[in-house]
Every structure is written in structure tokens, then in C-alpha cells.
Design an enzyme around this catalytic site. Structure first.
Site, short mmCIF file in Angstrom:
data_model
loop_
_atom_site.label_atom_id
_atom_site.label_comp_id
_atom_site.label_asym_id
_atom_site.label_seq_id
_atom_site.Cartn_x
_atom_site.Cartn_y
_atom_site.Cartn_z
N ASN A 1 0.81 -1.22 0.00
CA ASN A 1 0.00 0.00 0.00
C ASN A 1 0.83 1.26 0.00
O ASN A 1 1.96 1.28 0.40
CB ASN A 1 -0.95 -0.01 1.20
CG ASN A 1 -0.18 0.19 2.48
OD1 ASN A 1 0.35 1.25 2.71
ND2 ASN A 1 -0.10 -0.84 3.29
N CYS A 2 0.19 2.30 -0.50
CA CYS A 2 0.82 3.62 -0.45
C CYS A 2 0.00 4.52 0.45
O CYS A 2 -0.10 5.71 0.21
CB CYS A 2 0.91 4.19 -1.85
SG CYS A 2 1.98 3.24 -2.91
N VAL A 3 -0.67 3.95 1.44
CA VAL A 3 -1.49 4.76 2.34
C VAL A 3 -0.60 5.80 3.03
O VAL A 3 0.61 5.63 3.11
CB VAL A 3 -2.18 3.84 3.38
CG1 VAL A 3 -1.19 3.38 4.42
CG2 VAL A 3 -3.38 4.52 4.02
#
Lengths: 429, 349
Positions: free
Chosen positions: A242-244
């Protein structure tokens, strides 16, 4: 189930010809690692750089962080089901860890949500990865490679290199061996009949559109809640994709070293009976949220739990998953504690969460991510400062002429990760 | 170290200028400390000196809010103080409001730290607690010494840029601000300890009491959409290319209103998304996926809706505090009402 974790303490790391460990000094061959990465046609260039605690070094944009490990015996490999690894059940046998090191994927931004790791100064106080010896893989995608393909390539490059480095520890004698056992539920329940039965609900980021997590290679959007042995996490069964927002990102490293699992184990058999981990997702559709939170509550009940701790990854939309899980688990007569971070605005005056239920009466804070700090300039940069002002936590004017960065701590990797590895917390003033 | 310069604001009663019958006096200044300023000066000790006191009647202040505040700020500005105290007002309501207003104006307009004091039932506490440090006091001036001691201690810390401690240490009313600190134990361990206490029925303290967002009563349904004017509002960060209002890609502090009259569909070249919280690939391919102008125009042509508003309203949702979002909506809802909009389609990302 029994997993032995053999920690090999790494005291320093250097670049060299041979990949080896000698009295705590890890040597890696950068050309060899770069060549391995470049086998992937989606990647144009790859460079290996080192960053050590206390150095005047800024690493950005950091995507994922991983810990080099190797499966010495027992089934499977670390990171099963991803990066061309076979899918095989992990969590038993013995795994060696190059303790003190971390591999970081760095380079041209994928989304907006990669972050900063400073190795010294105030920024370093907020990230756990200012304390590790970092092997940074600086990547550049081939022209025209589509964003999602680049994200996959970067993620796989990190996992592959981490595995190659971990392999060095295979024939070493570890400095310490810690044994983690996990027994069938009836045995566990019978072993400590007088201790409270505690479970851990690990919410995996799965909003999609570059907010993903993989479980044995399965996109977590597609799972329904399931039961895992804590030892599976230690072998890399759960991998971050993820690139949260970077402050509450749970990089692969933190799944391998989940602080809640560590602290539950530390009291297992003494103050509590650690019954296992329920993984669930944070999908954006209401039907998914209903189904998954129902499933969490059902599993908690079937396990006969007295209490659960629920962690969260991300903020905003997943606050609703957190609250639904809380409400439905409590409705089963099972107590909950929620672990979350807070986003009450720069002045701290707004509500910290976007959803709330009255059952959420036991919350642990991992700090508020909107706090603005100024990180001093660093002598060396690994990666690029190109996108600082559009990264989450940054804004127009964040990057100063002298190289210092004024930004919300949101921009710092894992500054407020809501699985509780840090001492940062927020309180009411 | 140079002595800090202090200006003190009090009402006519505490200045010894009569009671209610003199509450109509306009702002005036005195040299040095007056009334409660004597005790305050003592509490400040050698580090600071009250160089002037501003006195105003509470009735005058209440009846001339804007001009009284302006005149008082002008007097304070003239002295270029390092620190300002107002009150303490104890449980005197009008005095509390005046103390709060003056302290807030001093902080905002002059950038000078200000400290006041009030009893928890004083309406000034709820009006100004988020803006100010308000020391807790008793009902009446009987507790003056204790109050001014706390006010002096907090004021000196603020004027000297020292870290201010939490409310229970410093003695001020909880401001409702979430501030970071370093706990002794990591959060995971605190969570394990908390669940054990909760399961055993022992006392524990949550670190974040749930907020009360308040309920928004749903509007009655739109009975005849064919006569309704509809507007699009989005938190998906769609803005004209170039982002003329400089809306932030996360933690937005503003929103924009953008003209779409004469457009049948959102042109991908003229609009973009600056939202930092989602993968914008598909939004950029077709902006209508976030601002569904194309289908809204179809509905308009087919007579299913009466009319689409000539603009859409946009901000970034990610990281934007609930407080900011609420303020945006309160603000632009007035415009929507003025423009005769009956229904809004909210799109999020």
C-alpha cells in the site's frame, strides 16, 4: 505450531564484493543486487545505498520497508505467494533474522503517499526506521511503465532483494533464539483456564487504488476474515502493497515484527491467553464492511474470546471499519480495545476520527498526524525531493531553500502506525 | 535577563471604580498595576513588570463589542508588551466574555501571548476555551491569590517560549486540543494492559473519548426532481488544471467553486485532481468519474432533474479535519441556498 526466531545481531553494514556476515558486520554486493532487480523489464535503473542511525541522511520517497529473514527449516519460504515464491504454509520451524537491518524501496513516486525517513534530527525521533541499518534500493521505472505496474515491480524488487540478503543468515549461529508456540484452540483454552482469552484483530489496508495488502499473495480486498497463527506474520505471510499516508503505513517490516503480537506473546501464559490473530480488510464498499465486520465478530465468538485488541491501518474511511468491528464484537459480549492514530487538524481542535460508536470506550492513541514540524536539512539525500510538496503531509512551501522541510508528521514513515510500535500518543490539552 | 513587559486588563469593579452604576465607563489606562494587578505583580516576581492596566466597564464592553475591543487593543499595542493578562473574571459572566474577547484579540491581532482566568460556569469558558489558556478559578475573588499564581506561572512560561504542561498540571480549563506527547510505554503494550483491565472489570482510562459529531437531521425527500435545482459537491479534489485556489492535496483548509456552465462533460485537459489520498489514474482518465457532469446533463436534458447548478464545489477529503469540513459546508451551504439549490449530490473518493 512452533516457530523459533533466531536473531543474528547485525552491528554494521558495508558494500563489498562478497555477500557475508562476519562478527556482526554485514557485507552486501550492490552490483549483484542491482542486477537482480534489473531482471525486471519494468525497472530502468537500480542503485543500492546505505543509511545508518545518526547519519545526516534523508531517505525519500520511501515505499516499503522489509526485514531480511530466511527460513532455515520448516515448510515454505519467507514472503510465501508473492514475488515468484511458492505458496506454502509458513509459521513453523526456524527462521533466522538479520536483526538491526532493513531494506527500503525508494525512488520516483508512485502515488502521493510515500514518505520520509530521516536518520538524525527531529524527524528521526518519529520513525522506527531511523534506528535500523538501512539498505536502500533506489529505483527508477522504465519510461511509459504504467503506475500500477511500477508499484508491483518496486514491491517485488524489495521482497526479492530482502530475501537474497536474508539468505546470508541461513548457516549462521544466531545470537539469540526465541521460541513462539501456537497451539490448537481447544488446547490453548485448556492450558490456561483461569487467564482471560485475548485475540488480536488486525485490520489490513485494502481500500484499493494503491492501498493494498497481500496475504499469501492474495489481495486482502478478496479475503473474508480468517484466523491466523501469530507466527505466520513473522514469516512474512502478510506483505504491504500500500501507499497509504506514510505516517500510518504498516510496512512489511512491521507485519514481520508486529508490536501487538510481541506484547501479547510477552504476557501469554502469565497474565493472558493469546488465542490468535483474526485478519480482516478495510474495503470501501458498505457491503464488504458489513460482511467483514460480521465475520470478525463471529470468529471472535467462535474462538471463545473474552477480549480483543483491534488495530487499524490508514484513517478516514477505515475509521468506519474500526467502529463496526468494535460495535459488533462488543455486541457478542466480548470486550474491545481500539488502537488508532488521530487527525484532529493542525491545531488539534477537531474530532480525531471520522466515525464513532458509544461502545468504543477503550482507545489507545498513537499520536496525532497533523502536527507540523520542521526537519533540518541533511547532508546526504537518498532518493529525490521532487515530490515533497505534493506528498501527504507536505504542502506548497514545505521544502525550504536551505533544504529543511516543514510538514505535518504525516509525511514521516510509520510515525503514527496504529499497531502501536511507537511511544507517540496524543492527549487532550 | 530583561524584565518582561506586562499589560493587565480588568473591569471597573476590580479597578475600584464603583460597581454596576459605573459599568458603562469606556476603556481607559492606568500606569502600573491596579487592584488584582498587585497580587499578580507579586506572583510574577522579578521576571516581569506590569507596566500598564487597561480598565473598561463590562456594560460598555458588552454594548460596544467591536469598538471597545478595537480601542483596548490599540492601548495595549502602544505599550508593546511581551505578555497580557485579562481578569481573572471568576464567575462574572459579562466580565468573562470581555476577558476572553480581549485576550483572543491580543493573541490574534498582536501575536502576544495572553492568559485569563474564569470559573467553569462562566460562559466565557465555553466561548473561548479552544482559543485561550483560561486558568480555573473559584466562584469569587476569595481565591485570588491561588488564581493569579497559576496565571503568572503559565503566562511566564508562554512569554519565555517554554513548554506548557497539560491542563491538570498548569490548572487551565481543558482546551479540547489533541496534542502529542511521548508516553512511557509503547501503544501496543498500553493496549494489552488496557484490555486486561477492561476484561477484568478494573478501572481504566480511554486515551480518546469518542467525539459527539451531532446528528444531521435528514431533509425531507425531494418530491419532484423535475423541478429541482441540483448541485455537485465533491471531496475528490477536482479543480481546474493549475489549481487556481491552491487547494492542498491533503489536510485541506479551503474549497473552490468552479464554473461548468456551457460544459456537457468534464474536459480532461481543463480539469485535474489534486487529491493525495487515492490513486488518481482513473479519475484523470475521465473527470466525470468524480464530477459526473456528463450524466447530470443527460438527466437535465431528459427532464428528470430541473436544472444543474452552474458550478460545482470541490475540496480534498483526505486528512481534512472534520472541523474544517464542517466549516466549509456551513459556508458554502449559504451560497447553495441563495442560488435556489434544492438538492446536492456529494461524491467522495
Amino acid at each position: 505450531m512452533k516457530l523459533e526466531i533466531g536473531n543474528i545481531f547485525i552491528k554494521d553494514v558495508q558494500l563489498g564484493q562478497e555477500t557475508m556476515i562476519n562478527e556482526g558486520l554485514l557485507t552486501i554486493n550492490p552490483e549483484l543486487l542491482a542486477a537482480k532487480i534489473l531482471e525486471d523489464e519494468r525497472i530502468k535503473s537500480a542503485r543500492v545505498e546505505l543509511a545508518k542511525p545518526g547519519e545526516s541522511v534523508r531517505i525519500t520517497p520511501v515505499k516499503d520497508v522489509m526485514e531480511p529473514r530466511v527460513k532455515v527449516f520448516g515448510k515454505g519460504t519467507v514472503f510465501p505467494g508473492v514475488a515468484a515464491n511458492k505458496v506454502e504454509q509458513v509459521g513453523e520451524g526456524r527462521t533466522h533474522v538479520l536483526k538491526g537491518t532493513a531494506v527500503m524501496t525508494v525512488g520516483k513516486i508512485v502515488g502521493f503517499q510515500e514518505g520520509i525517513v530521516d536518520m538524525s534530527g527531529i524527524g528521526a525521533e518519529y520513525t522506527p526506521f531511523s534506528k535500523t541499518l538501512n539498505i536502500c534500493l533506489v529505483l527508477e521505472p522504465m519510461e511509459g511503465v504504467e503506475t500500477h505496474a511500477y508499484e508491483t515491480a518496486a514491491r517485488e524488487a524489495g521482497l526479492k532483494v530482502t530475501q537474497i540478503i536474508g539468505e546470508v543468515g541461513r548457516n549462521m549461529t544466531p545470537d539469540e533464539v526465541i521460541s513462539y508456540e501456537h497451539h490448537p484452540i481447544p488446547h490453548l483454552a485448556a492450558a490456561y483456564p483461569h487467564l482471560p482469552k485475548i485475540g488480536y484483530v488486525c485490520m489490513l489496508q485494502s481500500q484499493g487504488l494503491l492501498h493494498d495488502t497481500y496475504v499469501y499473495g492474495v489481495d486482502a480486498k478478496k479475503i473474508i476474515p480468517t484466523l491466523m497463527s501469530p507466527t505466520e506474520f513473522m514469516d512474512g505471510a502478510v506483505v504491504s502493497g500500500n501507499c497509504v499516508a506514510s505516517c500510518d503505513k504498516i510496512p512489511t517490516y512491521l507485519h514481520q515484527n508486529d508490536p501487538l503480537i510481541e506484547d501479547l506473546y510477552s504476557k501469554h501464559g502469565k497474565e493472558l491467553n493469546f488465542m490468535g490473530v483474526i485478519i480482516t480488510n478495510e474495503n470501501v464498499f458498505m457491503a464488504d464492511k458489513e460482511r467483514s465486520s460480521d465475520g470478525v465478530a463471529k470468529l471472535a465468538k467462535m474462538m471463545g474470546l473474552d477480549g480483543v485488541i483491534i488495530s487499524e491501518e490508514g484513517y478516514g474511511n477505515p475509521d468506519t471499519d474500526l467502529m463496526m468491528n468494535c460495535r459488533k464484537v462488543e455486541a457478542q459480549g466480548i470486550k474491545t480495545v481500539l488502537v488508532t492514530d488521530e487527525f484532529p487538524g493542525k491545531d488539534g481542535k477537531s474530532e480525531s476520527l471520522t466515525d464513532a460508536v458509544k461502545e468504543a470506550d477503550a482507545v489507545v492513541s498513537c499520536g496525532q498526524g497533523n502536527l507540523v514540524i520542521t526537519m533540518p536539512p541533511m547532508e546526504r539525500l537518498i532518493g529525490t525531493l521532487e515530490d515533497i510538496e505534493t506528498m501527504i503531509g507536505g504542502y506548497e512551501g514545505s521544502l525550504k531553500k536551505d533544504g529543511s522541510i516543514e510538514a505535518e508528521i504525516q509525511i514521516i514513515i510509520s510515525a503514527t502506525s496504529a499497531i502501536g510500535g511507537n511511544k507517540l500518543a496524543a492527549r487532550m490539552y | 535577563m530583561k524584565k518582561l513587559k506586562v499589560v493587565h486588563y480588568i473591569n471597573n469593579f476590580f479597578a475600584g471604580i464603583g460597581g454596576e452604576e459605573k459599568a458603562g465607563i469606556s476603556p481607559e489606562e492606568r500606569d502600573g498595576a491596579v487592584g488584582p494587578g498587585m497580587a499578580l505583580a507579586q506572583a510574577l516576581g522579578e521576571e516581569a513588570e506590569i507596566i500598564a492596566t487597561v480598565v473598561c466597564g463590562d456594560s460598555y464592553f458588552g454594548e460596544n463589542l467591536a469598538s471597545a475591543e478595537k480601542d483596548i487593543v490599540a492601548i495595549i499595542r502602544k505599550h508593546q508588551p511581551d505578555l497580557v493578562f485579562t481578569g481573572p473574571a471568576f464567575n462574572a459572566g459579562r466580565y468573562g466574555v470581555a476577558c476572553g474577547a480581549v485576550a483572543k484579540a491580543v493573541e490574534e491581532q498582536l501575536g502576544i501571548p495572553a492568559v485569563t482566568g474564569m470559573h467553569e460556569e462562566n460562559p466565557g469558558v465555553d466561548m473561548y476555551r479552544k482559543d485561550l489558556y483560561i486558568i480555573k478559578t473559584g466562584h469569587s475573588a476569595a481565591g485570588m491569590k491561588k488564581t493569579v499564581t497559576s496565571m503568572a506561572s503559565l503566562g511566564l512560561k508562554r512569554a519565555q517560549n517554554q513548554l506548557v504542561g497539560p491542563p491538570e498540571e498548569e490548572g487551565y480549563h481543558v482546551r479540547g486540543m489533541r496534542i502529542n506527547y511521548w508516553a512511557e510505554k509503547r501503544a501496543s503494550l498500553r493496549a494489552v494492559e488496557m484490555i486486561l483491565k477492561k476484561v477484568k472489570g478494573e478501572a481504566y482510562q480511554t486515551e480518546y473519548p469518542m467525539p459527539d459529531f451531532g446528528r444531521v437531521e435528514p431533509m425531507p425527500p425531494v418530491l419532484d426532481f423535475s423541478k429541482a435545482k441540483v448541485a455537485i459537491v465533491t471531496s475528490g479534489g477536482i479543480v481546474p488544471t493549475g489549481n487556481p485556489d491552491r487547494i492542498e492535496s491533503s489536510s485541506a483548509t479551503k474549497y473552490g467553486i468552479y464554473d461548468i456552465s456551457g460544459l456537457d462533460s468534464m474536459p480532461a485537459d481543463d480539469y485535474t485532481s489534486i487529491h493525495g489520498g487515492y490513486d488518481r489514474t482513473y479519475a484523470l482518465e475521465d473527470i466525470n468519474r468524480v464530477v459526473p457532469l456528463d450524466v447530470m446533463r443527460d438527466l437535465e436534458r431528459e427532464g428528470i432533474i430541473g436544472k444543474l447548478a452552474d458550478y460545482f464545489i470541490s475540496t480534498t477529503g483526505t486528512g481534512t479535519s472534520v472541523g474544517s469540513a464542517r466549516a466549509f459546508a456551513v459556508d458554502f451551504s449559504n451560497k447553495l441556498l441563495e442560488d435556489g439549490v434544492n438538492a446536492v449530490i456529494l461524491t467522495s473518493t
